[in-house]
Design a protein around this motif. Sequence first.
Motif, short mmCIF file in Angstrom:
data_model
loop_
_atom_site.label_atom_id
_atom_site.label_comp_id
_atom_site.label_asym_id
_atom_site.label_seq_id
_atom_site.Cartn_x
_atom_site.Cartn_y
_atom_site.Cartn_z
N ALA A 183 0.85 -1.19 0.00
CA ALA A 183 0.00 0.00 0.00
C ALA A 183 0.89 1.23 0.00
CB ALA A 183 -0.93 0.00 1.21
N ILE A 184 0.36 2.31 -0.55
CA ILE A 184 1.05 3.60 -0.59
C ILE A 184 0.25 4.58 0.27
CG2 ILE A 184 1.98 5.43 -2.05
CD1 ILE A 184 3.15 2.64 -2.63
N THR A 185 0.93 5.24 1.20
CA THR A 185 0.23 6.19 2.06
C THR A 185 -0.38 7.33 1.22
OG1 THR A 185 2.33 7.32 2.46
CG2 THR A 185 1.59 5.70 4.11
N LYS A 186 -1.38 7.99 1.78
CA LYS A 186 -2.12 9.00 1.03
C LYS A 186 -1.25 10.15 0.54
CE LYS A 186 -6.99 8.60 2.04
NZ LYS A 186 -8.19 9.27 2.56
N ASP A 187 -0.15 10.43 1.26
CA ASP A 187 0.72 11.51 0.80
C ASP A 187 1.67 11.05 -0.30
OD1 ASP A 187 2.57 9.95 2.14
OD2 ASP A 187 2.97 11.41 3.73
N GLY A 188 1.60 9.75 -0.68
CA GLY A 188 2.42 9.23 -1.76
C GLY A 188 3.88 9.06 -1.42
N ARG A 189 4.22 9.11 -0.13
CA ARG A 189 5.63 9.12 0.26
C ARG A 189 6.13 7.81 0.85
NH1 ARG A 189 6.09 15.01 3.31
NH2 ARG A 189 5.63 16.32 1.47
N THR A 190 5.23 6.91 1.24
CA THR A 190 5.65 5.70 1.96
C THR A 190 5.04 4.45 1.35
OG1 THR A 190 5.83 6.99 4.01
CG2 THR A 190 5.84 4.60 4.23
N THR A 266 -5.28 3.11 -12.56
CA THR A 266 -4.12 2.75 -11.74
C THR A 266 -3.49 4.00 -11.15
OG1 THR A 266 -3.69 0.81 -13.12
CG2 THR A 266 -1.86 1.63 -11.79
N GLY A 267 -3.11 3.94 -9.87
CA GLY A 267 -2.49 5.07 -9.20
C GLY A 267 -1.10 5.37 -9.75
N PRO A 268 -0.63 6.60 -9.60
CA PRO A 268 0.64 7.00 -10.20
C PRO A 268 1.85 6.29 -9.61
CG PRO A 268 -0.23 8.75 -8.78
CD PRO A 268 -1.32 7.73 -8.93
N VAL A 269 1.88 6.06 -8.30
CA VAL A 269 3.03 5.38 -7.70
C VAL A 269 3.04 3.90 -8.11
CG1 VAL A 269 4.20 4.78 -5.55
CG2 VAL A 269 3.07 7.00 -5.78
N THR A 270 1.87 3.29 -8.11
CA THR A 270 1.77 1.89 -8.54
C THR A 270 2.27 1.72 -9.96
OG1 THR A 270 -0.10 1.52 -7.04
CG2 THR A 270 0.18 -0.04 -8.86
N ARG A 271 1.90 2.65 -10.84
CA ARG A 271 2.35 2.57 -12.24
C ARG A 271 3.86 2.74 -12.35
NH1 ARG A 271 0.46 2.11 -17.08
NH2 ARG A 271 -1.71 2.16 -16.40
N ARG A 272 4.42 3.64 -11.58
CA ARG A 272 5.88 3.84 -11.61
C ARG A 272 6.60 2.58 -11.13
NH1 ARG A 272 7.34 8.83 -8.17
NH2 ARG A 272 9.46 8.34 -8.91
N LEU A 273 6.08 1.96 -10.07
CA LEU A 273 6.66 0.72 -9.57
C LEU A 273 6.60 -0.38 -10.63
CD1 LEU A 273 5.13 0.74 -5.98
CD2 LEU A 273 7.58 0.82 -6.50
N TYR A 274 5.44 -0.49 -11.27
CA TYR A 274 5.25 -1.51 -12.31
C TYR A 274 6.20 -1.28 -13.48
CZ TYR A 274 2.93 -4.25 -15.96
OH TYR A 274 2.65 -5.14 -16.97
N ASP A 275 6.29 -0.05 -13.95
CA ASP A 275 7.15 0.25 -15.09
C ASP A 275 8.62 -0.02 -14.78
OD1 ASP A 275 4.95 1.01 -16.56
OD2 ASP A 275 5.23 3.17 -16.26
N GLU A 276 9.04 0.32 -13.57
CA GLU A 276 10.44 0.10 -13.18
C GLU A 276 10.74 -1.39 -13.07
OE1 GLU A 276 14.25 1.79 -12.23
OE2 GLU A 276 12.39 2.73 -12.95
N LEU A 277 9.85 -2.14 -12.41
CA LEU A 277 10.08 -3.57 -12.22
C LEU A 277 10.06 -4.32 -13.55
CD1 LEU A 277 10.43 -6.07 -10.45
CD2 LEU A 277 7.95 -6.13 -10.15
N THR A 278 9.05 -4.10 -14.37
CA THR A 278 8.98 -4.82 -15.64
C THR A 278 10.09 -4.37 -16.59
OG1 THR A 278 7.32 -3.23 -16.47
CG2 THR A 278 6.50 -5.28 -15.47
N GLY A 279 10.50 -3.10 -16.48
CA GLY A 279 11.64 -2.64 -17.27
C GLY A 279 12.91 -3.40 -16.93
N ILE A 280 13.13 -3.63 -15.64
CA ILE A 280 14.28 -4.42 -15.20
C ILE A 280 14.17 -5.85 -15.72
CG2 ILE A 280 15.34 -5.46 -13.16
CD1 ILE A 280 14.63 -2.83 -11.66
N GLN A 281 13.00 -6.43 -15.61
CA GLN A 281 12.82 -7.83 -16.01
C GLN A 281 13.04 -8.03 -17.51
OE1 GLN A 281 8.88 -8.26 -14.33
NE2 GLN A 281 9.65 -9.25 -12.48
N PHE A 282 12.54 -7.10 -18.32
CA PHE A 282 12.68 -7.22 -19.77
C PHE A 282 13.94 -6.56 -20.32
CE2 PHE A 282 8.07 -8.02 -19.42
CZ PHE A 282 7.94 -9.11 -20.26
N GLY A 283 14.75 -5.96 -19.44
CA GLY A 283 16.04 -5.44 -19.85
C GLY A 283 16.05 -4.05 -20.43
N THR A 284 14.94 -3.30 -20.32
CA THR A 284 14.92 -1.93 -20.83
C THR A 284 15.31 -0.92 -19.75
OG1 THR A 284 12.55 -1.72 -20.33
CG2 THR A 284 13.16 -2.47 -22.55
#
Length: 295
Positions: A183-190, A266-284
């Motif tokens: 979960a991401i806190t409401k302030d988007g910081r944690t 989809t929330g903005p932090v969740t999308r950033r996490l997804y993009d970073e993780l899948t980018g690592i997995q696929f090598g981009t």
Amino acid sequence: MHYGQQCFEGLKAYRSQDGSINLFRPDQNAARMQMSCERLLMPAPSTEMFIEACRQVVKANEHFLPPFGTGGSLYLRPFVIGVGDNIGVRTAPEFIFSVFCVPVGPYFKGGLTPHNFIVSEFDRAAPNGTGAAKVGGNYAASLLPGAQAKDAQAQGRHFADAIYLDPATHTKIEEVGAANLFAITKDGRTFVTPKSPSILPSITKYSLLHIAEHRLGLNVEEGDVYISRLDQYGEAGACGTAAVITPIGGIQHGDQFHVFHSETETGPVTRRLYDELTGIQFGTVEAPEGWIVKV
């Protein structure tokens, strides 16, 4: 197998843009299998044996690996089972370690779109049981509450799976179906994720903890996520090898339904996490040291 002496793992092989093949953190899957085997009094494959077996299976089935850009991957299922002549309640005399694979797309239909979940009255595991081991009994026990969740309707809503609370007090979220919760806190910081001895230690979750802290600059916490305090969080998701990240639109608990960011977006932090993780997995995206093993 009549005494349930078996454990398994799940990891994926990914086709990168240059045509090479990535295994994502297979050493962590090997370590978790070793812990599961220890819990069930089974001999465990070494890390080297585990990774080499996965590499051989991917090489032999490379033609089933979906192309780069499709979002698909080759799912690997290593497992250890007890076999041999035995009727007494004791550890098996022989064991088989094997790996099979299957090409897969997104775990939930629609990919990175929010899904709703409903709290189950069942416990996923006992307080001091096998919840932290990846053993088949945990999953067999989850089939009924999972089916009930998918059949449930509340105020016209349907649900993707069950939410399990801690077995001791039924006040804290532990797992989301067969996945871990964040979960991401409401302030988007944690970035917050439950901590409990009966939760399976998800490699995806710990990867997201690292990404959240070191790539996104978030505070990270492993601790209690109380079902009565969901209003503290602006986003939430289920994470695991199969699902990667599934945004949680809302959670039904009794007569109450709590919406996080949105039931449709989809929330903005969740999308950033997804993009970073899948980018690592696929090598981009550049991976932290040791996270990618080339086949």
